[in-house]
Design an enzyme around this catalytic site. Structure first.
Site, PDB file in Angstrom:
ATOM      1  N   SER A 107      38.938  41.741  25.178  1.00  0.00           N
ATOM      2  CA  SER A 107      38.444  42.707  26.155  1.00  0.00           C
ATOM      3  C   SER A 107      36.999  42.377  26.466  1.00  0.00           C
ATOM      4  O   SER A 107      36.609  41.211  26.469  1.00  0.00           O
ATOM      5  CB  SER A 107      38.596  44.130  25.596  1.00  0.00           C
ATOM      6  OG  SER A 107      38.273  45.084  26.589  1.00  0.00           O
ATOM      7  N   TYR A 121      37.476  46.549  37.012  1.00  0.00           N
ATOM      8  CA  TYR A 121      37.448  45.765  35.779  1.00  0.00           C
ATOM      9  C   TYR A 121      37.272  46.678  34.565  1.00  0.00           C
ATOM     10  O   TYR A 121      38.011  46.573  33.582  1.00  0.00           O
ATOM     11  CB  TYR A 121      36.311  44.736  35.853  1.00  0.00           C
ATOM     12  CG  TYR A 121      36.192  43.864  34.631  1.00  0.00           C
ATOM     13  CD1 TYR A 121      37.109  42.842  34.402  1.00  0.00           C
ATOM     14  CD2 TYR A 121      35.170  44.045  33.715  1.00  0.00           C
ATOM     15  CE1 TYR A 121      37.006  42.025  33.288  1.00  0.00           C
ATOM     16  CE2 TYR A 121      35.050  43.232  32.597  1.00  0.00           C
ATOM     17  CZ  TYR A 121      35.973  42.221  32.389  1.00  0.00           C
ATOM     18  OH  TYR A 121      35.866  41.425  31.285  1.00  0.00           O
ATOM     19  N   LYS A 125      39.899  47.303  31.396  1.00  0.00           N
ATOM     20  CA  LYS A 125      39.532  47.020  30.010  1.00  0.00           C
ATOM     21  C   LYS A 125      39.559  48.280  29.146  1.00  0.00           C
ATOM     22  O   LYS A 125      39.881  48.213  27.959  1.00  0.00           O
ATOM     23  CB  LYS A 125      38.165  46.325  29.945  1.00  0.00           C
ATOM     24  CG  LYS A 125      38.186  44.935  30.581  1.00  0.00           C
ATOM     25  CD  LYS A 125      39.225  44.025  29.904  1.00  0.00           C
ATOM     26  CE  LYS A 125      39.205  42.621  30.460  1.00  0.00           C
ATOM     27  NZ  LYS A 125      40.062  41.709  29.697  1.00  0.00           N
TER      28      LYS A 125
END
Length: 142
Positions: A107, A121, A125
């Site tokens: 991650s 994004y 994550k």
């Protein structure tokens, strides 16, 4: 040890693969799924051929990040979260049955805090981290 690296051709995945290749007692399998010709992504792992052995370690390193606020959030979630989720759920049952094995999710710090310009994004994550934490609890209570 039998190791499978998912996303082994990307920047982070490539470095992980290189590190494992330096260890002599590692049997390494690398999988990389690239975009389809029409720009879509193949997320169905049903045709992935598992070797006739169990993996001791699965490294989910597939993913990408783009510094744009107009990044397609659906594609970002598909690559960074849904691919890892589908694959992990497909193999976790065999690990539970053997009562051994490790799944490592790659991650980023954006999975711990939102980052300006990285909305899609960061969300992908955060989801990956939630998946990893949930799976960790699931295997503890087998």
């Amino acid at each position: 040890a039998n190791v499978l690296v998912i996303g082994g051709s990307g920047f982070v995945g490539r470095h992980i693969v290189d590190a494992f290749r330096q260890v002599s007692n590692i049997d390494l399998t690398v999988s990389s799924h690239r975009p389809t010709k029409d720009g879509g992504l193949k997320l169905d792992f049903s045709d992935f051929v598992f070797p006739d052995r169990s993996f001791d370690l699965i490294v989910n390193a597939a993913g990408y990040g783009v510094v744009k606020t107009e990044t397609d959030p659906v594609r970002m979630m598909a690559v960074n979260y849904f691919g890892a989720a589908q694959f992990s759920h497909a193999i976790v049952a065999s690990m539970k049955g053997r009562r051994e094995g490790t799944i490592l999710f790659v991650s980023s710090q954006a999975g711990l805090m939102g980052v300006y310009g990285f909305g899609a994004y960061s969300a992908s994550k955060f989801a990956l981290r939630g998946l990893a934490e949930s799976l960790a609890m699931e295997v503890l209570f087998v």
